[in-house]
Design a protein around this motif. Structure first.
Motif, PDB file in Angstrom:
ATOM      1  N   PHE A  28     -14.266 -44.897 -31.111  1.00  0.00           N
ATOM      2  CA  PHE A  28     -14.074 -44.112 -30.055  1.00  0.00           C
ATOM      3  C   PHE A  28     -13.242 -44.883 -29.098  1.00  0.00           C
ATOM      4  N   ILE A  29     -13.770 -46.303 -28.590  1.00  0.00           N
ATOM      5  CA  ILE A  29     -13.279 -46.966 -27.654  1.00  0.00           C
ATOM      6  C   ILE A  29     -11.858 -47.315 -27.952  1.00  0.00           C
ATOM      7  N   PHE A  30     -11.252 -47.448 -29.106  1.00  0.00           N
ATOM      8  CA  PHE A  30      -9.909 -47.617 -29.487  1.00  0.00           C
ATOM      9  C   PHE A  30      -9.001 -46.574 -29.315  1.00  0.00           C
ATOM     10  N   MET A  31      -9.509 -45.432 -29.584  1.00  0.00           N
ATOM     11  CA  MET A  31      -8.903 -44.043 -29.577  1.00  0.00           C
ATOM     12  C   MET A  31      -8.646 -43.889 -27.926  1.00  0.00           C
ATOM     13  N   LEU A  32      -9.603 -44.055 -27.322  1.00  0.00           N
ATOM     14  CA  LEU A  32      -9.452 -43.709 -25.725  1.00  0.00           C
ATOM     15  C   LEU A  32      -8.432 -44.684 -25.185  1.00  0.00           C
ATOM     16  N   ILE A  33      -8.307 -46.068 -25.695  1.00  0.00           N
ATOM     17  CA  ILE A  33      -7.305 -47.015 -25.041  1.00  0.00           C
ATOM     18  C   ILE A  33      -5.883 -46.684 -25.690  1.00  0.00           C
ATOM     19  N   LYS A  34      -5.776 -46.222 -27.078  1.00  0.00           N
ATOM     20  CA  LYS A  34      -4.758 -45.888 -27.292  1.00  0.00           C
ATOM     21  C   LYS A  34      -4.105 -44.725 -26.742  1.00  0.00           C
ATOM     22  N   THR A  35      -4.759 -43.448 -26.422  1.00  0.00           N
ATOM     23  CA  THR A  35      -4.596 -42.332 -25.748  1.00  0.00           C
ATOM     24  C   THR A  35      -3.965 -42.809 -24.294  1.00  0.00           C
ATOM     25  N   SER A  36      -4.674 -43.543 -23.730  1.00  0.00           N
ATOM     26  CA  SER A  36      -4.550 -43.725 -22.347  1.00  0.00           C
ATOM     27  C   SER A  36      -2.966 -44.698 -22.401  1.00  0.00           C
ATOM     28  N   LEU A  37      -2.807 -44.987 -23.211  1.00  0.00           N
ATOM     29  CA  LEU A  37      -1.498 -46.028 -23.205  1.00  0.00           C
ATOM     30  C   LEU A  37      -0.300 -45.371 -23.850  1.00  0.00           C
ATOM     31  N   SER A  38      -0.790 -44.414 -24.787  1.00  0.00           N
ATOM     32  CA  SER A  38       0.446 -43.600 -25.332  1.00  0.00           C
ATOM     33  C   SER A  38       0.793 -42.443 -24.465  1.00  0.00           C
ATOM     34  N   ILE A  39      -0.110 -41.826 -23.619  1.00  0.00           N
ATOM     35  CA  ILE A  39       0.479 -40.854 -22.866  1.00  0.00           C
ATOM     36  C   ILE A  39       1.690 -41.156 -21.969  1.00  0.00           C
ATOM     37  N   PRO A  40       1.532 -41.956 -21.100  1.00  0.00           N
ATOM     38  CA  PRO A  40       2.783 -42.450 -20.421  1.00  0.00           C
ATOM     39  C   PRO A  40       4.122 -42.431 -21.052  1.00  0.00           C
ATOM     40  N   LYS A  41       4.001 -43.214 -22.331  1.00  0.00           N
ATOM     41  CA  LYS A  41       4.966 -43.469 -22.964  1.00  0.00           C
ATOM     42  C   LYS A  41       5.652 -41.938 -23.538  1.00  0.00           C
ATOM     43  N   LEU A  42       4.643 -41.053 -23.926  1.00  0.00           N
ATOM     44  CA  LEU A  42       5.235 -39.896 -24.244  1.00  0.00           C
ATOM     45  C   LEU A  42       5.826 -39.089 -23.208  1.00  0.00           C
ATOM     46  N   GLU A  43       5.191 -39.164 -21.990  1.00  0.00           N
ATOM     47  CA  GLU A  43       5.833 -38.734 -20.485  1.00  0.00           C
ATOM     48  C   GLU A  43       7.201 -39.349 -20.414  1.00  0.00           C
ATOM     49  N   LYS A  44       7.454 -40.489 -20.351  1.00  0.00           N
ATOM     50  CA  LYS A  44       8.618 -41.185 -20.116  1.00  0.00           C
ATOM     51  C   LYS A  44       9.561 -40.462 -21.251  1.00  0.00           C
ATOM     52  N   ARG A  45       9.333 -40.595 -22.521  1.00  0.00           N
ATOM     53  CA  ARG A  45      10.291 -40.107 -23.760  1.00  0.00           C
ATOM     54  C   ARG A  45      10.605 -38.579 -23.435  1.00  0.00           C
ATOM     55  N   ALA A  46       9.754 -37.719 -22.977  1.00  0.00           N
ATOM     56  CA  ALA A  46      10.010 -36.294 -22.634  1.00  0.00           C
ATOM     57  C   ALA A  46      10.869 -36.138 -21.270  1.00  0.00           C
ATOM     58  N   LEU A  47      10.763 -36.895 -20.416  1.00  0.00           N
ATOM     59  CA  LEU A  47      11.673 -37.209 -19.256  1.00  0.00           C
ATOM     60  C   LEU A  47      12.962 -37.629 -19.841  1.00  0.00           C
ATOM     61  N   GLU A  48      13.034 -38.683 -20.335  1.00  0.00           N
ATOM     62  CA  GLU A  48      14.212 -38.875 -20.911  1.00  0.00           C
ATOM     63  C   GLU A  48      15.041 -38.168 -21.768  1.00  0.00           C
ATOM     64  N   ASN A  49      14.268 -37.324 -22.591  1.00  0.00           N
ATOM     65  CA  ASN A  49      14.950 -36.441 -23.344  1.00  0.00           C
ATOM     66  C   ASN A  49      15.723 -35.266 -22.698  1.00  0.00           C
ATOM     67  N   GLU A  50      14.788 -34.741 -21.459  1.00  0.00           N
ATOM     68  CA  GLU A  50      15.197 -33.852 -20.461  1.00  0.00           C
ATOM     69  C   GLU A  50      16.376 -34.372 -19.854  1.00  0.00           C
ATOM     70  N   VAL A  51      16.640 -35.588 -19.204  1.00  0.00           N
ATOM     71  CA  VAL A  51      17.593 -36.143 -18.533  1.00  0.00           C
ATOM     72  C   VAL A  51      18.817 -36.004 -19.472  1.00  0.00           C
ATOM     73  N   GLU A  52      18.757 -36.669 -20.669  1.00  0.00           N
ATOM     74  CA  GLU A  52      19.927 -36.583 -21.684  1.00  0.00           C
ATOM     75  C   GLU A  52      20.235 -35.114 -21.932  1.00  0.00           C
TER      76      GLU A  52
END
Length: 145
Positions: A28-52
């Motif tokens: 449970f703790i590992f999933m929370l950490i993974k989720t909290s770290l992957s959300i900014p990456k996903l947002e960044k990737r989505a923003l880069e895709n939109e800019v592209e």
């Protein structure tokens, strides 16, 4: 109420249950950490895709505007050429029918709609319209005679 609190007493559970619960807590703790770290990456990737996507759209639009500009330039040149040919044909027919002088032909062309269309481009380049018409007419007359 005391029976309910006994559920949270860790001492009464067996070793395998304690290991299983600690494993679940760890996951449970590992999933929370993974989720909290992957959300900014996903947002960044989505923003880069939109800019592209926007960049590609703008480049495509820029190419379309270049093509439109070229086609308008070609159309303008063809229309000018066609207008000049029509004026030359008018002069030829007028010269053949009436055996008119250059002055009569110049007066006729000053009133002609085609001469006005042909001189429009020159007037848009800050030329005097009357001088431009006279230049066009004199050039056409000298070409024919």
């Amino acid at each position: 109420m005391k029976n309910f609190l006994k559920i949270f007493n860790i001492n009464q559970y067996s070793f395998s249950t304690k290991v299983f619960l600690s494993f679940l807590i760890f996951i449970f703790i590992f999933m929370l950490i993974k989720t909290s770290l992957s959300i900014p990456k996903l947002e960044k990737r989505a923003l880069e895709n939109e800019v592209e996507y926007i960049t590609k759209s703008l480049l495509l639009l820029q190419e379309q505007i270049k093509i439109i500009g070229k086609s308008l330039k070609m159309q303008k040149e063809l229309e000018i050429k066609l207008s000049k040919e029509k004026i030359e044909n008018e002069i030829k027919t007028l010269a053949l029918i009436n055996k008119s002088s250059k002055e009569d032909i110049a007066k006729f062309l000053e009133k002609s709609k085609l001469a006005k269309q042909c001189s429009y481009e020159l007037s848009s380049n800050n030329f005097n319209i009357k001088k431009a018409k006279k230049r066009i007419i004199s050039l056409l007359i000298t070409k024919i005679f």
